[in-house]
Design a protein around this motif. Sequence first.
Motif, PDB file in Angstrom:
ATOM      1  N   LEU A 179     -30.916  63.652 -50.992  1.00 28.50           N
ATOM      2  CA  LEU A 179     -29.953  62.557 -51.138  1.00 28.50           C
ATOM      3  C   LEU A 179     -29.257  62.634 -52.494  1.00 28.50           C
ATOM      4  CD1 LEU A 179     -31.919  59.505 -49.663  1.00 28.50           C
ATOM      5  CD2 LEU A 179     -29.917  60.608 -48.675  1.00 28.50           C
ATOM      6  N   GLU A 180     -30.028  62.827 -53.513  1.00 30.35           N
ATOM      7  CA  GLU A 180     -29.467  62.909 -54.860  1.00 30.35           C
ATOM      8  C   GLU A 180     -28.572  64.132 -55.020  1.00 30.35           C
ATOM      9  OE1 GLU A 180     -31.257  63.372 -59.389  1.00 30.35           O
ATOM     10  OE2 GLU A 180     -32.491  62.497 -57.785  1.00 30.35           O
ATOM     11  N   GLU A 181     -29.016  65.278 -54.486  1.00 32.26           N
ATOM     12  CA  GLU A 181     -28.227  66.505 -54.611  1.00 32.26           C
ATOM     13  C   GLU A 181     -26.900  66.398 -53.865  1.00 32.26           C
ATOM     14  OE1 GLU A 181     -30.854  69.464 -53.190  1.00 32.26           O
ATOM     15  OE2 GLU A 181     -32.113  69.496 -54.999  1.00 32.26           O
ATOM     16  N   ALA A 182     -26.929  65.804 -52.662  1.00 27.87           N
ATOM     17  CA  ALA A 182     -25.693  65.642 -51.891  1.00 27.87           C
ATOM     18  C   ALA A 182     -24.717  64.712 -52.606  1.00 27.87           C
ATOM     19  CB  ALA A 182     -26.017  65.104 -50.502  1.00 27.87           C
ATOM     20  N   ALA A 183     -25.243  63.649 -53.235  1.00 31.15           N
ATOM     21  CA  ALA A 183     -24.370  62.719 -53.956  1.00 31.15           C
ATOM     22  C   ALA A 183     -23.730  63.400 -55.162  1.00 31.15           C
ATOM     23  CB  ALA A 183     -25.174  61.499 -54.393  1.00 31.15           C
ATOM     24  N   ILE A 184     -24.494  64.242 -55.862  1.00 37.45           N
ATOM     25  CA  ILE A 184     -23.947  64.947 -57.024  1.00 37.45           C
ATOM     26  C   ILE A 184     -22.864  65.932 -56.593  1.00 37.45           C
ATOM     27  CG2 ILE A 184     -24.523  66.564 -58.875  1.00 37.45           C
ATOM     28  CD1 ILE A 184     -27.249  65.224 -59.073  1.00 37.45           C
ATOM     29  N   ILE A 197     -26.305  54.463 -52.496  1.00 37.02           N
ATOM     30  CA  ILE A 197     -27.265  55.218 -51.694  1.00 37.02           C
ATOM     31  C   ILE A 197     -28.669  54.635 -51.807  1.00 37.02           C
ATOM     32  CG2 ILE A 197     -28.318  57.486 -51.333  1.00 37.02           C
ATOM     33  CD1 ILE A 197     -25.752  58.739 -52.385  1.00 37.02           C
ATOM     34  N   PHE A 198     -29.184  54.535 -53.023  1.00 37.97           N
ATOM     35  CA  PHE A 198     -30.595  54.182 -53.197  1.00 37.97           C
ATOM     36  C   PHE A 198     -30.856  52.689 -52.981  1.00 37.97           C
ATOM     37  CE2 PHE A 198     -30.521  58.333 -55.036  1.00 37.97           C
ATOM     38  CZ  PHE A 198     -31.810  58.829 -54.868  1.00 37.97           C
ATOM     39  N   LEU A 199     -30.020  51.842 -53.566  1.00 37.08           N
ATOM     40  CA  LEU A 199     -30.254  50.403 -53.430  1.00 37.08           C
ATOM     41  C   LEU A 199     -30.158  49.923 -51.981  1.00 37.08           C
ATOM     42  CD1 LEU A 199     -30.943  47.983 -55.242  1.00 37.08           C
ATOM     43  CD2 LEU A 199     -28.508  47.449 -55.304  1.00 37.08           C
ATOM     44  N   PRO A 200     -29.149  50.341 -51.178  1.00 38.21           N
ATOM     45  CA  PRO A 200     -29.120  49.883 -49.784  1.00 38.21           C
ATOM     46  C   PRO A 200     -30.346  50.304 -48.966  1.00 38.21           C
ATOM     47  CG  PRO A 200     -26.975  50.754 -50.432  1.00 38.21           C
ATOM     48  CD  PRO A 200     -27.917  51.094 -51.534  1.00 38.21           C
ATOM     49  N   GLN A 201     -31.002  51.393 -49.344  1.00 40.89           N
ATOM     50  CA  GLN A 201     -32.167  51.841 -48.595  1.00 40.89           C
ATOM     51  C   GLN A 201     -33.458  51.145 -49.031  1.00 40.89           C
ATOM     52  OE1 GLN A 201     -32.607  55.999 -47.593  1.00 40.89           O
ATOM     53  NE2 GLN A 201     -30.647  56.477 -48.538  1.00 40.89           N
TER      54      GLN A 201
END
Length: 287
Positions: A179-184, A197-201
Motif C-alpha cells: 500500500l505504501e509503495e503504490a502510494a509513493i 489510505i491508512f486512516l480510512p482503513q
Amino acid sequence: MTATSVTPKSPARPRIRVNRLVLYTVLVVVTGLFLGPFGWLVLTGLKAPAELAAAPVHWLPTHVQWHNFADAYQLIDFLGYARNSLIIATIYATLVTLSSAWVGFGFARLTAPGRKTLFGILIGSMMLPQMITLLPTYLIFAKLGMVDTYWPWVLWGLSSAPYLVFLFRQFFAGLPRELEEAAIVDGCGYAGMFWRIFLPQSWPVLSASFVIAFTWTWGDYIAPQLLLSTDRSTLAVAVMTTYVSSAGTPITNLQAAASVMYVLPILLVFLVAQRGFVAGLSTSGLK
C-alpha cells in the motif's frame, strides 16, 4: 446376511458439551460480578433514606421510590452539566483519536534514528500516575490563563495519548507494505497517504479509540474539579458534590439515582460502537 455396522459415538462430543457448559457458567458468573455493582446502584436509587441506614441490610426496596430519579434530575441543572460533559468529552475524544492516529502512523511507517527509543519512552509514560502531573499541569494552565476554560482538553487532545498511539501503531504496522509503495509511486506524500489510505482503513481502531477517550473524559472527576468553576463543571463533579443535606452529609439515594442517569450515556455509546470497539482491540495487535 449382512451385519449392520453401527457407528460409535465420538467420545469428543460429551467433552465439548462439558467444556461449553463450564465456559457458559464462567461467563454468567463473570457477567454477574460486573453487573452486580450497577444493579446495587439502581436498587439504592430506588430506596427511601431510612432503608439505606437500616440494619440488617434491605437488599430490595420495600416501597420503590421512582421519584428519586425525578428529584435528582430537578435538584441540579442536570442537562446543563451533561452538556458540559458532552462538549468536553467529544472535543477531547475527537482530537486525541486523530492525533494518536497520526503519531501511531509515524511510529509504524516512518524510519528515523531513535524511533524505538522514543516509542519506549512514550509507552513508559503510561506508568506515570495522574497525581504526579496534577500540580505541574495546573500551574502551567494557570500561567497561560486557561483555568476555567475548555482549552486544556483541546491541548490534551492535540497531544495524543500513549495507549491510543500504541493501538494505532500496532494496527498500521500490520498493513501490507505494498500500500505504501503504490502510494509513493503515484506521487502521494506521507500526509496524503495517511489521510487517503491508512486512516480510512483503520475504522475499527478509530471507533475503539473514540469510545475509550470519550469514557475517560466523561468519567473524569479530578481535572474538571481542579480547572473549572461550578457553572462550567461537568456532570461527574455535580453528582459527587451537589447532592448533600443541610448538615453537609451526602443524600445517598439521590446520588445513586443521579449516578445511574450519569452512566447511561456511556452505556449507549458503547452499545452503538461495540462492534467497532471489539474489532479495534482484536485487530490492533495482528500482523
